[in-house]
Design a protein around this motif. Sequence first.
Motif, PDB file in Angstrom:
ATOM      1  N   SER A 138      38.359 117.756  26.096  1.00  0.00           N
ATOM      2  CA  SER A 138      38.037 118.814  25.134  1.00  0.00           C
ATOM      3  C   SER A 138      39.133 118.994  24.100  1.00  0.00           C
ATOM      4  CB  SER A 138      37.799 120.138  25.880  1.00  0.00           C
ATOM      5  OG  SER A 138      38.948 120.470  26.656  1.00  0.00           O
ATOM      6  N   ASN A 139      40.376 118.685  24.469  1.00  0.00           N
ATOM      7  CA  ASN A 139      41.494 118.812  23.538  1.00  0.00           C
ATOM      8  C   ASN A 139      41.635 117.519  22.733  1.00  0.00           C
ATOM      9  OD1 ASN A 139      43.796 119.358  22.137  1.00  0.00           O
ATOM     10  ND2 ASN A 139      45.116 119.672  23.942  1.00  0.00           N
ATOM     11  N   MET A 140      40.969 117.483  21.597  1.00  0.00           N
ATOM     12  CA  MET A 140      40.946 116.248  20.808  1.00  0.00           C
ATOM     13  C   MET A 140      42.284 115.936  20.155  1.00  0.00           C
ATOM     14  SD  MET A 140      38.126 114.903  21.307  1.00  0.00           S
ATOM     15  CE  MET A 140      38.456 113.575  20.170  1.00  0.00           C
ATOM     16  N   SER A 141      43.141 116.932  19.996  1.00  0.00           N
ATOM     17  CA  SER A 141      44.437 116.676  19.368  1.00  0.00           C
ATOM     18  C   SER A 141      45.263 115.694  20.199  1.00  0.00           C
ATOM     19  CB  SER A 141      45.200 117.988  19.172  1.00  0.00           C
ATOM     20  OG  SER A 141      45.448 118.610  20.436  1.00  0.00           O
ATOM     21  N   MET A 142      45.052 115.698  21.526  1.00  0.00           N
ATOM     22  CA  MET A 142      45.785 114.770  22.382  1.00  0.00           C
ATOM     23  C   MET A 142      45.310 113.329  22.180  1.00  0.00           C
ATOM     24  SD  MET A 142      45.991 116.931  25.935  1.00  0.00           S
ATOM     25  CE  MET A 142      47.066 115.715  26.665  1.00  0.00           C
ATOM     26  N   LEU A 143      44.062 113.175  21.706  1.00  0.00           N
ATOM     27  CA  LEU A 143      43.497 111.824  21.535  1.00  0.00           C
ATOM     28  C   LEU A 143      43.847 111.197  20.185  1.00  0.00           C
ATOM     29  CD1 LEU A 143      39.870 112.302  22.925  1.00  0.00           C
ATOM     30  CD2 LEU A 143      41.843 111.341  24.116  1.00  0.00           C
ATOM     31  N   LYS A 144      44.474 111.983  19.322  1.00  0.00           N
ATOM     32  CA  LYS A 144      44.686 111.496  17.954  1.00  0.00           C
ATOM     33  C   LYS A 144      45.401 110.156  17.869  1.00  0.00           C
ATOM     34  CE  LYS A 144      44.314 115.618  15.078  1.00  0.00           C
ATOM     35  NZ  LYS A 144      45.008 116.533  14.140  1.00  0.00           N
ATOM     36  N   PRO A 145      46.483 109.917  18.611  1.00  0.00           N
ATOM     37  CA  PRO A 145      47.149 108.605  18.504  1.00  0.00           C
ATOM     38  C   PRO A 145      46.229 107.438  18.854  1.00  0.00           C
ATOM     39  CG  PRO A 145      48.554 110.181  19.622  1.00  0.00           C
ATOM     40  CD  PRO A 145      47.216 110.821  19.518  1.00  0.00           C
ATOM     41  N   GLN A 146      45.430 107.624  19.932  1.00  0.00           N
ATOM     42  CA  GLN A 146      44.532 106.550  20.350  1.00  0.00           C
ATOM     43  C   GLN A 146      43.390 106.361  19.357  1.00  0.00           C
ATOM     44  OE1 GLN A 146      42.910 107.125  24.250  1.00  0.00           O
ATOM     45  NE2 GLN A 146      41.919 105.122  24.337  1.00  0.00           N
ATOM     46  N   VAL A 147      42.807 107.475  18.890  1.00  0.00           N
ATOM     47  CA  VAL A 147      41.689 107.387  17.943  1.00  0.00           C
ATOM     48  C   VAL A 147      42.155 106.769  16.620  1.00  0.00           C
ATOM     49  CG1 VAL A 147      40.053 108.729  16.565  1.00  0.00           C
ATOM     50  CG2 VAL A 147      40.419 109.300  18.974  1.00  0.00           C
ATOM     51  N   LYS A 148      43.349 107.149  16.171  1.00  0.00           N
ATOM     52  CA  LYS A 148      43.892 106.586  14.935  1.00  0.00           C
ATOM     53  C   LYS A 148      44.116 105.091  15.056  1.00  0.00           C
ATOM     54  CE  LYS A 148      47.685 107.157  11.625  1.00  0.00           C
ATOM     55  NZ  LYS A 148      48.940 107.909  11.320  1.00  0.00           N
ATOM     56  N   ALA A 149      44.653 104.658  16.193  1.00  0.00           N
ATOM     57  CA  ALA A 149      44.876 103.225  16.422  1.00  0.00           C
ATOM     58  C   ALA A 149      43.547 102.478  16.515  1.00  0.00           C
ATOM     59  CB  ALA A 149      45.693 103.022  17.699  1.00  0.00           C
ATOM     60  N   LEU A 150      42.539 103.132  17.103  1.00  0.00           N
ATOM     61  CA  LEU A 150      41.217 102.525  17.230  1.00  0.00           C
ATOM     62  C   LEU A 150      40.592 102.296  15.856  1.00  0.00           C
ATOM     63  CD1 LEU A 150      39.166 101.688  19.441  1.00  0.00           C
ATOM     64  CD2 LEU A 150      38.200 103.978  19.279  1.00  0.00           C
ATOM     65  N   ARG A 151      40.736 103.279  14.977  1.00  0.00           N
ATOM     66  CA  ARG A 151      40.193 103.144  13.625  1.00  0.00           C
ATOM     67  C   ARG A 151      40.880 102.011  12.866  1.00  0.00           C
ATOM     68  NH1 ARG A 151      40.785 109.489  12.603  1.00  0.00           N
ATOM     69  NH2 ARG A 151      38.952 110.219  13.743  1.00  0.00           N
ATOM     70  N   SER A 152      42.182 101.963  12.963  1.00  0.00           N
ATOM     71  CA  SER A 152      42.938 100.935  12.242  1.00  0.00           C
ATOM     72  C   SER A 152      42.559  99.540  12.721  1.00  0.00           C
ATOM     73  CB  SER A 152      44.431 101.174  12.430  1.00  0.00           C
ATOM     74  OG  SER A 152      45.179 100.179  11.760  1.00  0.00           O
ATOM     75  N   LEU A 153      42.446  99.378  14.039  1.00  0.00           N
ATOM     76  CA  LEU A 153      42.079  98.071  14.589  1.00  0.00           C
ATOM     77  C   LEU A 153      40.649  97.701  14.201  1.00  0.00           C
ATOM     78  CD1 LEU A 153      42.640  95.597  16.312  1.00  0.00           C
ATOM     79  CD2 LEU A 153      42.088  96.946  18.364  1.00  0.00           C
ATOM     80  N   SER A 154      39.753  98.672  14.177  1.00  0.00           N
ATOM     81  CA  SER A 154      38.364  98.406  13.785  1.00  0.00           C
ATOM     82  C   SER A 154      38.298  97.863  12.363  1.00  0.00           C
ATOM     83  CB  SER A 154      37.529  99.683  13.888  1.00  0.00           C
ATOM     84  OG  SER A 154      37.504 100.167  15.206  1.00  0.00           O
ATOM     85  N   LYS A 155      39.047  98.485  11.465  1.00  0.00           N
ATOM     86  CA  LYS A 155      39.060  98.026  10.080  1.00  0.00           C
ATOM     87  C   LYS A 155      39.638  96.619   9.969  1.00  0.00           C
ATOM     88  CE  LYS A 155      40.623  99.244   5.434  1.00  0.00           C
ATOM     89  NZ  LYS A 155      41.062  97.877   5.156  1.00  0.00           N
ATOM     90  N   THR A 156      40.677  96.333  10.710  1.00  0.00           N
ATOM     91  CA  THR A 156      41.284  94.996  10.665  1.00  0.00           C
ATOM     92  C   THR A 156      40.313  93.949  11.188  1.00  0.00           C
ATOM     93  OG1 THR A 156      43.466  96.003  11.023  1.00  0.00           O
ATOM     94  CG2 THR A 156      43.289  93.622  11.355  1.00  0.00           C
ATOM     95  N   MET A 157      39.570  94.287  12.246  1.00  0.00           N
ATOM     96  CA  MET A 157      38.583  93.338  12.788  1.00  0.00           C
ATOM     97  C   MET A 157      37.489  93.047  11.758  1.00  0.00           C
ATOM     98  SD  MET A 157      38.067  94.257  16.836  1.00  0.00           S
ATOM     99  CE  MET A 157      37.636  95.973  16.613  1.00  0.00           C
ATOM    100  N   VAL A 158      37.053  94.087  11.050  1.00  0.00           N
ATOM    101  CA  VAL A 158      36.032  93.894  10.012  1.00  0.00           C
ATOM    102  C   VAL A 158      36.569  92.980   8.911  1.00  0.00           C
ATOM    103  CG1 VAL A 158      34.757  95.048   8.168  1.00  0.00           C
ATOM    104  CG2 VAL A 158      34.771  96.027  10.462  1.00  0.00           C
ATOM    105  N   ASP A 159      37.801  93.230   8.457  1.00  0.00           N
ATOM    106  CA  ASP A 159      38.396  92.416   7.393  1.00  0.00           C
ATOM    107  C   ASP A 159      38.539  90.961   7.819  1.00  0.00           C
ATOM    108  OD1 ASP A 159      38.564  94.626   5.769  1.00  0.00           O
ATOM    109  OD2 ASP A 159      40.662  95.056   6.232  1.00  0.00           O
ATOM    110  N   LEU A 160      38.927  90.730   9.049  1.00  0.00           N
ATOM    111  CA  LEU A 160      39.071  89.358   9.547  1.00  0.00           C
ATOM    112  C   LEU A 160      37.724  88.656   9.652  1.00  0.00           C
ATOM    113  CD1 LEU A 160      41.760  89.183  12.389  1.00  0.00           C
ATOM    114  CD2 LEU A 160      41.616  87.780  10.330  1.00  0.00           C
ATOM    115  N   THR A 161      36.712  89.394  10.092  1.00  0.00           N
ATOM    116  CA  THR A 161      35.376  88.806  10.202  1.00  0.00           C
ATOM    117  C   THR A 161      34.841  88.417   8.831  1.00  0.00           C
ATOM    118  OG1 THR A 161      34.964  90.164  12.170  1.00  0.00           O
ATOM    119  CG2 THR A 161      33.049  89.161  11.120  1.00  0.00           C
TER     120      THR A 161
END
Length: 686
Positions: A164-187
């Motif tokens: 429920s405390n999404m602020s604790m997830l911010k580092p992981q969610v931010k890293a997930l977004r960055s990696l997702s974008k990099t995967m799209v660019d590579l594809t």
Amino acid sequence: MTSVQSGSFWQHSQSYLDDEILIKKLLLSHDPDRRRLNSEMLLSAVENIVFHATASEELVSDKPVNANFKSNISNIELIESPEPLMHTIYKIAHEMLCKSPGEEDLHTRTMASLDLLGSHRWGAKAALALAAFAISYGEFSLLIQLRPHIPLAVSIANFKQIPSNMSMLKPQVKALRSLSKTMVDLTKCIIEFEALPLVHVGPDMEDLAVMKPKIYVTAYWIIRSTLVCSSQIKSLMAMKPEQVYSNITIAAWELLSLDNRLSSIYGHLRPQVDAFRQQTEAKMHQKLLSLFKKSHIDNQNVLQMLFALKDDLPLKDCSTQGKLGVSALKSKVVLLLISKPDLLPFEQLFFLVNQTYDHPHNDKIEGSYAIIWVPISFYEAWTDAEQKLFDFISNSMPCYLVRQPWSLNSAVVNFMKQEWNYGGEAIMVVLDSEGMITNLNALDMVFIWGSKAYPFSLSRENELWDGEQWKMQLITNEIHPILTQWVEEGRNICIYGSENLDWIREFNAKMKDIKDAGMQHEMIYVGKNNPGEHTKEILSIMNREIHSNLLSFTKIQLFWLRLESMRRSKSRLGNNASTDNVVAQISALLDNNNDNGWAVYGKGLSTDIVRVEGDEIFRCLNLFRQWGKNVGRLEFIDALRTVLEPPLVDGPCNHTQVVPYSEGLAQGNMVCQNCKLLMKKLTIYE
């Protein structure tokens, strides 16, 4: 081709497995068949999900979001596959989510996913894996976005045990977004490389041998990363509260580590793919130049190079909605209608169809030619609005078209722009049945003569103009069937134009007096060049007051369109107003800005036409009693001419003019063009 240098990453890209061994295993899993996926569109759908997921911290708006054309999965084709596209995606998603990370090591799971995707090309493998990941990533992000606003989202998030405390997830969610974008660019890099027509341009085999393994390894790391991301999303949904902080820190570090690795791969792969593309496009341009200089037995090689580099069925028959290969155009004259995605203004599109498919002459040559619409984006890449517009128009066109114009090879598009001078204005390039260019723009020919212009070559254009003279038939041909009938019947016709309502009323009143006196004629109002809203208002008033006007606003637009086409056609052939009477007469109408109006009088197929402008018209009409008595022996036009151009000398005409025989000439009279006197008629037999 300039040698593509290997970067430092490719020399030190080993983790626990040597790259050479990995590549051998990857090739063992790779067994592509004839199935083909539009990987670019699928990746665009994935990118759309990633984009909206990235905005998950923003408040949800009440404003409805329009679905992106590219994100519509129903628009994405998986050709010659034994299973539907979504079935394949769900199988990969099952592989990602239904095995616990501890059951098998990550490499083994990655290879299992590659085995499932063995029948696809490398770009399709990566795009499909990303699509499978995007489903879980999108659902997770959607819950995060909606939970503060919708009770149902709260219940589902609690059910899935999302912290429920999404602020604790911010580092992981931010890293997930960055990696997702990099995967799209590579594809994108992989898809772009595989789309290059290398087989058609003869690439440097050494460079290709170096590049291909990099594509294999890149696809491997993309798919491996999707497994890691999917596993982390799954873990977030079953995490105990006391594990959240430590697990998120480890998870974020793992994602950042992968992102760094993939970013390093991208940093080396992107410039190498760009170099291959630039070199390939240069070779393609030269090959196309050479292709159009050679003679061929048919048009198949040319059409194959233009449209069928990626797809064996690149065309669509709009009348049946069926897919077609270029073989359907064999032995035909092909007209390439190249334009922006909005094609043509409505009145021009209407007239184009009227002059080709609906033209009476078309029945005689049906099947001998085909029009292919080739839309080209105004931008570097097709926008969503352009694709929606194309999709709408393509369902109502009677001709053939390129099914997926956004997939046209960039070298082909650049060739059309550079060599065929396409700059945004619609052109119609003509290829004969052997694939040779016979006209770089036949659009004006079609607007002027319709299907009578077949085979639409430059030589045919010259031939048609050689047989034309300035007469009512040329001015009005095919604008309206009744008008065409009047010309063929030899009626007196008056075409007039003005946007001065008072002038129009007075002119019609005087012409009515002449008609009441027994001089029959037909009146046609055409406004002025570039008719607009004011012309519409005048038409409405005329219909109420005069109760007669043959041409609608659209037909008036077509009248001026044909005149513009005539002037452009003549100009391309080297004619101008100072040397060509037709150009001079057309220009006088097109460039007329006289508020007091103008009128052109003519009869049937006769070349005797009188153009009168401004106050001169009323001067002539006011003198009707003087010249009207000559109508019986001189005909209407010649009688009118006696006022406009009075005789230059007294006495009989002493000039001679030999006129070829035509039906009805024996009963008519002729006024001398030199002295303006009635000529004596003699008949010569040869």
